[in-house]
Design an enzyme around this catalytic site. Structure first.
Site, mmCIF file in Angstrom:
data_model
loop_
_atom_site.group_PDB
_atom_site.id
_atom_site.type_symbol
_atom_site.label_atom_id
_atom_site.label_comp_id
_atom_site.label_asym_id
_atom_site.label_seq_id
_atom_site.Cartn_x
_atom_site.Cartn_y
_atom_site.Cartn_z
ATOM 1 N N GLY A 1 -16.027 -21.263 -19.466
ATOM 2 C CA GLY A 1 -16.816 -20.926 -20.650
ATOM 3 C C GLY A 1 -17.177 -19.461 -20.751
ATOM 4 N N CYS B 1 -28.380 -20.959 -13.464
ATOM 5 C CA CYS B 1 -29.099 -21.717 -14.492
ATOM 6 C C CYS B 1 -30.278 -22.419 -13.821
ATOM 7 C CB CYS B 1 -28.185 -22.709 -15.220
ATOM 8 S SG CYS B 1 -27.308 -23.863 -14.151
#
Length: 408
Positions: free
Chosen positions: A240, A357
């Site tokens: 991504g 994250c």
């Protein structure tokens, strides 16, 4: 009470879809499966369900996973239909007169909820150890942060600027009745006004966008890439961020997308083809020699390292039931190992971004401090770091540190 999903609250219950939810919950908690994979399997095995039924099953499963501890505390038994019924009542709904729901008393469930609603770990439906860790590491911010992370995630698109502008994509989707808005501070992001399966839209198949949270989109931007650069995405996964980097580089230069899992990189190839990206070279990290061969070869290196995932509980609520203090400690060891070894690939004068994250300082700024204090870290300086909390951004929790390798 629990956060309400508006269209769920007005729905009539049907035996086949409730059974689908119950079966999914059984797979997730009694057979230790991942929620997204289980939901995908359940939906695939019931092709006759319409969009409304599929939405009901997916959202009900995710919400039950999110509030699992609270539901169990309030339910009169561990029977899966009782647990579903308790969840449904906590949403403010009425239950049909089914034999599976016998023994469920709305008044008693409400009374039980009132008894425990001041106990944060139970009310926010998290393990005690996580509540303690979050409180210790985030202090007064923890209460609001975990409350925010228990809310449903927005669907965010990253516009593929190689093929279309943000305004162009917004207009294209609006023509088909899909309303979006452009959040401030995220130049390639569009947020869907209403949750829906956007992957079926022709614009996705044409490679005009990817689904990527707004906070995640900050990572590639932090690398300050330019067309023609040689860039290494060292923990690329399904690619991504490599795709985002390629768009920022205008598909000029070279991106080596690396991962220890070769199957993940297969997705990168497929996605790159759809996105019209030709500069990505997937490369499996077979051993330490793979890294050594790339010593001081990259203008930019991205280390989007494995982490606890506590910043993305909105979209992956089952993460909190699979984690433990031991697993977080283990991943911290991996993070530091990656920093120590992969940093060698940065050219003198080049930039490296360390990202997670996670919202835990022990995975974030403390890891960077530890690295900078080490022998290998002395070759680097911290330019800036960004701690993105969900309560402040409205999106996922993230950490992004930008480091420069000193000129030798």
């Amino acid at each position: 009470m629990l956060l309400r999903i508006a269209y769920l609250c007005s729905m009539k219950l049907f035996p086949n879809t409730v059974k689908g939810v119950v079966q999914a919950i059984d797979e997730i908690f009694n057979h230790n499966r991942y929620a997204d994979k289980v939901i995908e399997k359940v939906l695939k095995s019931n092709p006759k369900w319409g969009a409304r039924d599929r939405g009901f099953v997916a959202e009900s499963v995710y919400e039950m996973v999110r509030w699992w501890r609270l539901i169990n505390e309030v339910s009169p038994s561990k029977d899966l239909y009782h647990l579903f019924g308790t969840y449904w009542l906590l949403q403010g709904n009425a239950l049909p007169d089914w034999k599976e729901f016998q023994g469920l008393d709305p008044k008693k469930i409400k009374e039980k909820y009132e008894e425990i609603k001041d106990k944060r770990a139970i009310k926010q439906s998290i393990p005690d150890w996580l509540d303690q860790m979050g409180s210790e590491l985030l202090g007064e911010k923890w209460d609001k942060e975990i409350d925010t992370l228990n809310q449903q995630a927005a669907v965010v698109l990253r516009v593929n600027t190689l093929k279309i502008s943000r305004e162009g994509l917004m207009k294209r989707l609006a023509e088909d009745g899909i309303e979006t808005y452009a959040p401030k501070g995220y130049k390639d992001a569009l947020v869907l006004a209403k949750r829906q399966n956007i992957f079926k839209h022709p614009a996705f198949k044409e490679g005009l966008f990817e689904v990527q949270d707004a906070s995640s989109q900050l990572v590639a931007a932090a690398l300050e890439v330019e067309p023609g650069m040689r860039v290494i995405d060292a923990c690329a996964g399904a690619g991504g961020k490599s795709l985002h980097l390629a768009a920022l580089m205008k598909n000029k230069g070279r991106i080596i997308s690396m991962d220890v899992e070769g199957w993940k990189l297969q997705n990168t190839k497929l996605r790159a083809r759809r996105n019209g990206v030709s500069i990505i070279e997937p490369r499996v990290i077979e051993d330490s020699k793979t890294i050594k061969r790339l010593r001081e070869s990259a203008d930019r290196v991205l280390l989007d390292v494995p982490c606890s995932g506590l910043g993305v509980l909105k979209r992956n609520p089952d993460t909190k039931w699979k984690l433990s203090p031991e697993s977080i400690q283990k991943v911290q060891g991996i993070q530091q190992e990656i920093l120590q070894n992969y940093s060698s690939m940065v050219k003198p004068g080049g930039l490296m971004v360390y990202a997670t994250c996670s919202i835990l300082p022990s995975e974030n700024q403390l890891q960077v401090e530890k690295f900078l204090a080490s022998d290998k870290g002395k070759a680097f300086e911290l330019l800036e770091d960004r701690k993105v909390l969900a309560q402040e951004s409205g999106f996922d929790g993230f950490y992004i540190a930008k480091l420069k390798r000193k000129e030798s």
